[in-house]
Write an enzyme that holds these catalytic residues in place. Structure first.
Site, PDB file in Angstrom:
ATOM      1  N   GLU A   1       0.839  -1.206   0.000  1.00  0.00           N
ATOM      2  CA  GLU A   1       0.000   0.000   0.000  1.00  0.00           C
ATOM      3  C   GLU A   1       0.872   1.253   0.000  1.00  0.00           C
ATOM      4  O   GLU A   1       1.603   1.489   0.965  1.00  0.00           O
ATOM      5  CB  GLU A   1      -0.877   0.002   1.272  1.00  0.00           C
ATOM      6  CG  GLU A   1      -1.726   1.244   1.396  1.00  0.00           C
ATOM      7  CD  GLU A   1      -2.595   1.260   2.658  1.00  0.00           C
ATOM      8  OE1 GLU A   1      -2.210   0.626   3.652  1.00  0.00           O
ATOM      9  OE2 GLU A   1      -3.647   1.917   2.624  1.00  0.00           O
TER      10      GLU A   1
ATOM     11  N   GLU B   1     -11.740   2.468   5.349  1.00  0.00           N
ATOM     12  CA  GLU B   1     -10.765   2.524   6.449  1.00  0.00           C
ATOM     13  C   GLU B   1     -10.794   3.965   6.953  1.00  0.00           C
ATOM     14  O   GLU B   1     -10.113   4.832   6.421  1.00  0.00           O
ATOM     15  CB  GLU B   1      -9.377   2.132   5.933  1.00  0.00           C
ATOM     16  CG  GLU B   1      -8.359   2.018   7.055  1.00  0.00           C
ATOM     17  CD  GLU B   1      -6.948   1.908   6.520  1.00  0.00           C
ATOM     18  OE1 GLU B   1      -6.224   0.995   6.916  1.00  0.00           O
ATOM     19  OE2 GLU B   1      -6.556   2.764   5.681  1.00  0.00           O
TER      20      GLU B   1
HETATM   21  C1  LER Z   1      -3.194   1.485   6.483  1.00  0.00           C
HETATM   22  O1  LER Z   1      -4.041   0.877   5.569  1.00  0.00           O
HETATM   23  C2  LER Z   1      -2.964   2.905   6.135  1.00  0.00           C
HETATM   24  O2  LER Z   1      -3.637   3.435   5.284  1.00  0.00           O
HETATM   25  C3  LER Z   1      -1.906   3.658   6.794  1.00  0.00           C
HETATM   26  O3  LER Z   1      -2.225   5.007   6.860  1.00  0.00           O
HETATM   27  C4  LER Z   1      -1.479   3.100   8.121  1.00  0.00           C
HETATM   28  O4  LER Z   1      -0.653   3.971   8.779  1.00  0.00           O
HETATM   29 MN    MN Z   2      -5.092   2.327   4.030  1.00  0.00          MN
END
Ligand code: LER
Ligand code: MN
Length: 266
Positions: free
Chosen positions: A143, A237
């Protein structure tokens, strides 16, 4: 679109996630009509897989977050100490085993990469954990995270370069709209460019609240994903405000609305 919500299974310092009574939050996600939950797990060795499965009671798990292993326990793939890097790999292997056990297809490589350090160590650790993940039949997603959290892999382009360097078929990409809004010069173009390797998506608005609470155009993002025939999950999220339950409800409502009003822009 398959919609999911990120919930922390254990206590967490991470602020942009539904947390508290995890079993109750999973039940709430189910009753609202989410298709799956994404679970953040700090230490899988402390998780009783049987009770987790009982608690899920058939609810699919879209992905497993691992960032707490860094935020709480300081484990990272780019730590200067080889023994810490080894522990980080062992921890991620343990995440993969738990994911496999509960039928979760994806394990997320977020902050477990660390905040700074040598790209060479990151590549080497990812190569090794991709092999361990393969053995238990799960895939990993890297990510891109914004510059205020890490120096390593801020953009979709740098994540795709890393994926090429690692050279593993089971390493793909997770794009998070919150980070994209900070780092991508053209978020729509990045989604399109990475479509082959895009296996998971996080939705949060520009202020990290539910979609609709900031200024990201989610109808456009949803339109692009639909036009690309993206088949993975979109997982909210988000900062759980005013409280986790209402944030989960708002996120689902607004994600469904975005999908409904999505203009196919390709
Ligand atoms: C986790 O998915 C994320 O987006 C980060 O900002 C974690 O620190
Ligand atoms: Mn994230």
């Amino acid at each position: 679109m398959k919609l999911s919500i990120a919930i922390s299974w254990q206590e967490t310092k991470f602020g942009a996630i539904a947390k508290g009574d995890a079993p109750a939050l999973i039940d709430h996600a189910k009753s609202l009509g989410y298709d799956a939950v994404e679970l953040a797990v700090c230490n899988p060795d402390a998780v009783d897989a049987e009770s987790l499965l009982r608690c899920l009671n058939g609810m699919p798990v879209s992905a497993m977050g691992t960032g707490q292993a860094f935020l709480t326990d300081g484990l990272s793939f780019t730590d200067g100490s080889a023994s810490v890097r080894r522990s980080a790999m062992e921890r991620l292997a343990s995440h993969c085993r738990l994911a496999s056990r509960i039928g979760c297809p994806l394990v997320i490589v977020g902050l477990i990469r660390g905040r700074s350090g040598k790209q060479r160590n990151l590549v080497e650790c990812l190569r090794r954990v991709c092999i361990l993940a393969e053995e238990v039949g799960v895939r990993l997603v890297i990510e891109p995270i914004n510059r205020y959290e890490t120096e390593l892999v801020n953009t979709a382009e740098s994540a795709m370069e890393l994926i090429d360097q690692v050279g593993a078929a089971n390493l793909g990409l997770l794009l998070d709209t919150f980070h994209m809004n900070i780092e991508e010069s053209n978020p729509a173009a990045s989604l399109i460019k990475c479509k082959e390797r895009l296996w998971h998506v996080h939705f949060a608005d520009s202020n990290r609240l539910s979609p609709g609470a900031g200024h990201i155009d989610f109808a456009q993002v949803a339109g692009i994903l639909q036009a690309l025939k993206y088949g993975g999950y979109i997982s909210a999220e988000i900062v759980p405000k005013p409280d986790a339950q209402s944030a989960m409800e708002n996120a689902l409502h607004n994600m469904r609305r975005s999908a409904g009003t999505a203009a196919s822009t390709l």
